[in-house]
Design a protein around this motif. Structure first.
Motif: not given
Length: 400
Positions: A184-213
């Motif tokens: 799902f996430l590659p579809f979501y990232i590529a198609r979203t046109q709302n920068p605030d929404a994308l920032g909110a999703t990414i911020g909540a998903m990787w609160v403690d940093g981005v794991p290597q995978e």
């Protein structure tokens, strides 16, 4: 209001049902004729006829027919989820919201694999303000279908665009790594046109940093943020990928660690224009060797930074063969979206070997409107030589 919301949900979902229940079976002009035909066939056909009837119109006569056919289908096969869903929609159109949702949830209890049941429940939960349940049902739906994938992704995108809180809750759900996340996430990232929404999703998903995978996925998100002009969100993501302090410094400035470095160097590797980390002459370390064929010049290596506004010093060791273009190699830092560099560091005159390459540096200032930057290693060859070589090492940016 609850009855109106449920009726709207039924209207939104009942039309696509036909697309998934009886795909490419009958053209739209004939569907209305089929609604009035008698059915002495299988439960599946009765269930499909009820769905077609609801998509045709919602008159009381049609609702009666759809209810009768759906009931007959359920009596013949108690697990016929399409018929159960149609019974729910009939009640929703009649304003019996509680009964409609009770039937719909009963249908879901039979299986987690029915696309339209999950989609209807997702819409109902969204209208009720229960983002967690809505996302759970969207996840069930996404795990159910291939053909309907775009429809569901577009619905999720619409929800996140309208409500940043929903986008944040989606990121929290993604942090738990459900089974449908990676597709799902590659579809979501590529198609979203709302920068605030994308920032909110990414911020909540990787609160403690981005794991290597997840680094490749983070790189996609970063590219999309920059495309949308969301440099503040991009700067925060760079910090999460690069780790504490990593966004405000050059990563792997000595070219020792290569691809193991998060958001490290992006190095050009074409036949006419290339960079390659090689052993340093007379040393145990490495340097970046630059090569350019006749008439070629540009950025051989680049890296993204998130330097806060303020004063810094750019340093490095640069040298080249005598036939290289004057002042090559050189280091430049420019703001994302800008064309002119905010600082440039050129090879010193006479620096033609590692022995000649004394570290050089220059101060510079990052302006307030420059949240994200690129540092580039540039090199070129004149038209009068077949190929030139140069080298860079020990690149750093330090606050003053």
């Amino acid at each position: 209001m609850a009855a109106v919301a449920s009726c709207m949900m039924a209207a939104v979902v009942s039309v696509p049902i036909v697309l998934f229940t009886m795909p490419n079976v009958v053209p739209g002009a004939i569907r209305a004729q089929l609604v009035s035909l008698p059915l002495v066939v299988s439960p599946e056909a009765r269930a499909a006829a009820a769905a077609i009837a609801l998509a045709t119109d919602q008159s009381e006569e049609t609702l009666d027919k759809a209810e009768r056919w759906a009931n007959e289908a359920v009596l013949a096969d108690p697990l016929e989820e399409s018929a159960i869903r149609s019974l729910s929609f009939v009640n929703a159109y009649r304003g019996k919201n509680d009964k409609a949702m009770a039937i719909l949830r009963y249908g879901e209890s039979l299986s987690k694999r029915d696309l339209m049941t999950e989609l209807a429940l997702a819409l109902d939960a969204r209208q009720s303000g229960d983002n967690e349940q809505s996302i759970r049902h969207y996840g069930h739906a996404l795990g159910t279908t291939i053909r309907g994938y775009d429809l569901i992704v577009e619905q999720v995108l619409a929800n996140t665009s309208q409500d940043v809180e929903f986008a944040r809750d989606l990121g929290t759900a993604m942090a738990a790594r459900p089974g449908w996340r990676d597709r799902f996430l590659p579809f979501y990232i590529a198609r979203t046109q709302n920068p605030d929404a994308l920032g909110a999703t990414i911020g909540a998903m990787w609160v403690d940093g981005v794991p290597q995978e997840d680094r490749a996925l983070a790189s996609r998100a970063l590219t999309q943020m920059l495309r949308l002009g969301s440099t503040d969100n991009a700067a925060r993501l760079i910090g999460r990928v690069a780790g504490p302090g990593g966004a405000a410094r050059v990563r792997d400035g000595g070219f020792e660690d290569g691809p193991n470095v998060p958001l490290g160097w992006d190095i050009e590797r074409s036949a006419s224009f290339s960079g390659l980390a090689v052993p340093k002459e007379g040393d145990d370390g490495k340097v970046l060797e630059l090569g350019a064929s006749s008439g070629h010049a540009g950025a051989v290596a680049s890296q993204i930074l998130a330097l806060a506004p303020g004063n810094y010093r750019l340093s490095g060791s640069l040298w080249a063969e005598s036939n290289a273009d004057s002042g090559m190699p050189r280091l430049q830092i420019r703001c994302v979206g800008g064309s002119d560099p905010i600082v440039e560091l050129r090879k010193a005159e006479g620096a033609h070997s590692v022995a000649d390459a004394r570290p050089i540096s220059t101060p510079f200032t990052v302006p307030d409107n420059c949240t994200v930057q690129y540092i580039e290693v540039r090199f070129g060859s004149s038209l009068f030589v077949s190929r030139s070589r140069g080298w860079v090492d020990d690149i750093s940016v330090d606050p003053l």
